[in-house]
Design a protein around this motif. Structure first.
Motif, PDB file in Angstrom:
ATOM      1  N   VAL A 179       0.844  -1.205   0.000  1.00 38.88           N
ATOM      2  CA  VAL A 179       0.000   0.000   0.000  1.00 38.88           C
ATOM      3  C   VAL A 179       0.875   1.248   0.000  1.00 38.88           C
ATOM      4  CG1 VAL A 179      -1.733   1.324   1.279  1.00 38.88           C
ATOM      5  CG2 VAL A 179      -1.933  -1.163   1.131  1.00 38.88           C
ATOM      6  N   ARG A 180       1.918   1.236   0.810  1.00 35.80           N
ATOM      7  CA  ARG A 180       2.817   2.397   0.863  1.00 35.80           C
ATOM      8  C   ARG A 180       3.527   2.598  -0.472  1.00 35.80           C
ATOM      9  NH1 ARG A 180       4.131  -0.145   5.814  1.00 35.80           N
ATOM     10  NH2 ARG A 180       6.239  -0.653   5.103  1.00 35.80           N
ATOM     11  N   GLN A 181       3.881   1.496  -1.136  1.00 36.24           N
ATOM     12  CA  GLN A 181       4.531   1.606  -2.443  1.00 36.24           C
ATOM     13  C   GLN A 181       3.582   2.210  -3.472  1.00 36.24           C
ATOM     14  OE1 GLN A 181       6.188  -2.065  -3.959  1.00 36.24           O
ATOM     15  NE2 GLN A 181       6.586  -1.190  -5.982  1.00 36.24           N
ATOM     16  N   LEU A 182       2.317   1.802  -3.425  1.00 36.96           N
ATOM     17  CA  LEU A 182       1.347   2.369  -4.357  1.00 36.96           C
ATOM     18  C   LEU A 182       1.195   3.868  -4.122  1.00 36.96           C
ATOM     19  CD1 LEU A 182      -0.707   1.962  -6.617  1.00 36.96           C
ATOM     20  CD2 LEU A 182      -2.428   1.454  -4.866  1.00 36.96           C
ATOM     21  N   ARG A 236      -9.262   2.312  -3.970  1.00 39.89           N
ATOM     22  CA  ARG A 236     -10.633   2.054  -3.504  1.00 39.89           C
ATOM     23  C   ARG A 236     -11.294   0.904  -4.261  1.00 39.89           C
ATOM     24  NH1 ARG A 236     -14.490   6.131  -6.383  1.00 39.89           N
ATOM     25  NH2 ARG A 236     -15.669   6.068  -4.441  1.00 39.89           N
ATOM     26  N   TRP A 237     -10.716   0.510  -5.397  1.00 41.92           N
ATOM     27  CA  TRP A 237     -11.256  -0.613  -6.174  1.00 41.92           C
ATOM     28  C   TRP A 237     -10.494  -1.909  -5.913  1.00 41.92           C
ATOM     29  CZ3 TRP A 237     -15.755   0.777  -7.973  1.00 41.92           C
ATOM     30  CH2 TRP A 237     -15.979   2.131  -8.246  1.00 41.92           C
ATOM     31  N   ILE A 238      -9.542  -1.880  -4.996  1.00 42.84           N
ATOM     32  CA  ILE A 238      -8.679  -3.031  -4.718  1.00 42.84           C
ATOM     33  C   ILE A 238      -9.045  -3.622  -3.361  1.00 42.84           C
ATOM     34  CG2 ILE A 238      -6.292  -3.711  -4.224  1.00 42.84           C
ATOM     35  CD1 ILE A 238      -5.422  -1.530  -6.224  1.00 42.84           C
ATOM     36  N   THR A 239      -9.197  -4.946  -3.306  1.00 43.01           N
ATOM     37  CA  THR A 239      -9.601  -5.576  -2.044  1.00 43.01           C
ATOM     38  C   THR A 239      -8.700  -6.732  -1.613  1.00 43.01           C
ATOM     39  OG1 THR A 239     -11.110  -7.086  -3.209  1.00 43.01           O
ATOM     40  CG2 THR A 239     -12.031  -4.986  -2.434  1.00 43.01           C
ATOM     41  N   THR A 240      -7.725  -7.113  -2.429  1.00 40.90           N
ATOM     42  CA  THR A 240      -6.854  -8.232  -2.072  1.00 40.90           C
ATOM     43  C   THR A 240      -5.398  -7.885  -2.360  1.00 40.90           C
ATOM     44  OG1 THR A 240      -6.912  -9.292  -4.252  1.00 40.90           O
ATOM     45  CG2 THR A 240      -8.673  -9.877  -2.692  1.00 40.90           C
ATOM     46  N   LEU A 299      -3.606  -5.812  -5.496  1.00 40.51           N
ATOM     47  CA  LEU A 299      -2.687  -4.719  -5.177  1.00 40.51           C
ATOM     48  C   LEU A 299      -1.355  -4.907  -5.897  1.00 40.51           C
ATOM     49  CD1 LEU A 299      -2.181  -2.169  -3.522  1.00 40.51           C
ATOM     50  CD2 LEU A 299      -1.644  -3.627  -1.560  1.00 40.51           C
ATOM     51  N   GLN A 300      -0.832  -6.124  -5.872  1.00 40.52           N
ATOM     52  CA  GLN A 300       0.435  -6.393  -6.549  1.00 40.52           C
ATOM     53  C   GLN A 300       0.293  -6.275  -8.064  1.00 40.52           C
ATOM     54  OE1 GLN A 300       1.205 -10.238  -4.766  1.00 40.52           O
ATOM     55  NE2 GLN A 300       2.591  -9.357  -3.242  1.00 40.52           N
ATOM     56  N   GLU A 301      -0.862  -6.669  -8.577  1.00 37.46           N
ATOM     57  CA  GLU A 301      -1.107  -6.517 -10.015  1.00 37.46           C
ATOM     58  C   GLU A 301      -1.088  -5.044 -10.409  1.00 37.46           C
ATOM     59  OE1 GLU A 301      -4.627  -7.516 -13.295  1.00 37.46           O
ATOM     60  OE2 GLU A 301      -4.652  -8.475 -11.316  1.00 37.46           O
ATOM     61  N   GLU A 302      -1.674  -4.200  -9.577  1.00 37.12           N
ATOM     62  CA  GLU A 302      -1.673  -2.759  -9.847  1.00 37.12           C
ATOM     63  C   GLU A 302      -0.257  -2.200  -9.801  1.00 37.12           C
ATOM     64  OE1 GLU A 302      -2.898   0.958 -10.805  1.00 37.12           O
ATOM     65  OE2 GLU A 302      -4.209  -0.807 -10.726  1.00 37.12           O
TER      66      GLU A 302
END
Length: 324
Positions: free
Chosen positions: A292-295, A310-314, A318-321
């Motif tokens: 999350v901090r990296q994003l 806000r569209w990410i839940t797993t 998150l890693q895919e993003e």
């Protein structure tokens, strides 16, 4: 507290009367003060683009009040929050301990009653405090929870531990940034001074008195991180009793360094580990916090970060993003 005082009610009568007067004064000022802070946070949200037509959705609306306690329940064999139950705010510490003990014996769980800083209902509830910066951060933190309710990250908050950790970490990061912007814009005189630079100290060549040797500052986050990592390792090996004994030993270390923690157990980490906005601490080696901090670091702005996550839940999403 002084254990030698027998009649605590009489001894504290004057202090309690003074406190009640202050609470009465606070209640009188609260509507105006809350309206001012709501307006200032709204203005900052509009400036950074977290609004629709200049209007935040939902409106920033909070109230400072006494908050319920939270009863956190985790399995003993792993660290995972399986229940978070609001409790009457008037329960005493002794009643907390009895409740925890009864539940643990009946369900073979790890439980802990914890204080909370806010509740993301609407209007949000925020704990009373004299720490102005913390107040701003928490108002913004709870508003972010409300904002996320219009997307999967908020709607699926209770679905699994990953979603909860992403949600809480996002709210902590965004809340702190928004609170800081409000402080800089409206209250620059209240910004804390930069921390003093530490200087190296050279010891003399003579044999020093042990009491004269400078000791390193106890780093709460680092020590809690170490505790969480080792507890996770023991639990992963199925050594539940050993893990619980270790956490109690570590609690004594924190106690000796001035941190009055009533318990460190699986429930403690299940609750506090979800707030992974800074390295180390109760989250241990959980990869969600760093992701999350990296994003946030990769995002062009805070608004871009919030509207992406806000569209990410797993963790997989998150890693895919992050890999795009």
């Amino acid at each position: 507290a002084d254990p030698n005082i027998q009649d605590k009610e009489t001894y504290s009568q004057d202090l309690r009367a003074e406190l009640n007067e202050l609470y009465t004064r606070q209640s009188q000022l609260a509507p105006l003060a809350e309206a001012v802070l709501q307006g200032q946070i709204t203005q900052v949200l509009a400036e950074i683009g977290l609004t629709s037509g200049g209007q935040p959705i939902p409106n920033v609306w909070y109230h400072s009040t006494r908050l319920p306690w939270a009863l956190i329940v985790s399995p003993r064999e792993r660290i995972e929050q399986t229940a978070n139950i609001s409790l009457n705010m008037d329960l005493t510490v002794d009643e907390h301990a009895i409740l925890e003990s009864n539940i643990d014996k009946s369900l073979n769980t790890s439980t802990l009653v914890v204080p909370i800083g806010g509740v993301g209902v609407y209007p949000t509830m925020v704990a009373r405090t004299t720490n102005f910066e913390w107040l701003l951060n928490t108002i913004a933190h709870e508003w972010i929870h409300n904002y996320l309710m219009f997307a999967p990250l908020g709607l699926m908050y209770t679905e699994n531990p990953e979603t909860r950790t992403i949600n809480e970490t996002t709210a902590s990061i965004a809340g702190d940034e928004i609170g800081r912007l409000v402080l800089e814009k409206f209250y620059p005189e209240r910004i804390s001074a930069s921390p003093t630079t530490l200087q190296l100290v050279s010891a003399s060549f003579d044999i020093p008195d042990p009491d004269d040797i400078p000791r390193p500052v106890f780093d709460f986050r680092e020590q809690m991180y170490i505790t969480r990592v080792n507890a996770d390792l023991l639990l992963a090996e199925g050594k539940i009793d050993e893990a619980e004994a270790y956490m109690e030993e570590r609690r004594q270390v924190f106690l000796r360094n001035g941190y009055l923690l009533r318990k460190i157990n699986q429930a403690y980490f299940a609750f506090h580990g979800a707030y992974a906005d800074a390295p180390g601490g109760a989250a241990g080696e959980d990869p969600i916090g760093p992701a999350v901090r990296q994003l946030r670091e990769q995002s062009e702005s805070l608004t871009d970060f919030v509207n992406t996550i806000r569209w990410i839940t797993t963790l997989d999403e998150l890693q895919e993003e992050l890999n795009q």
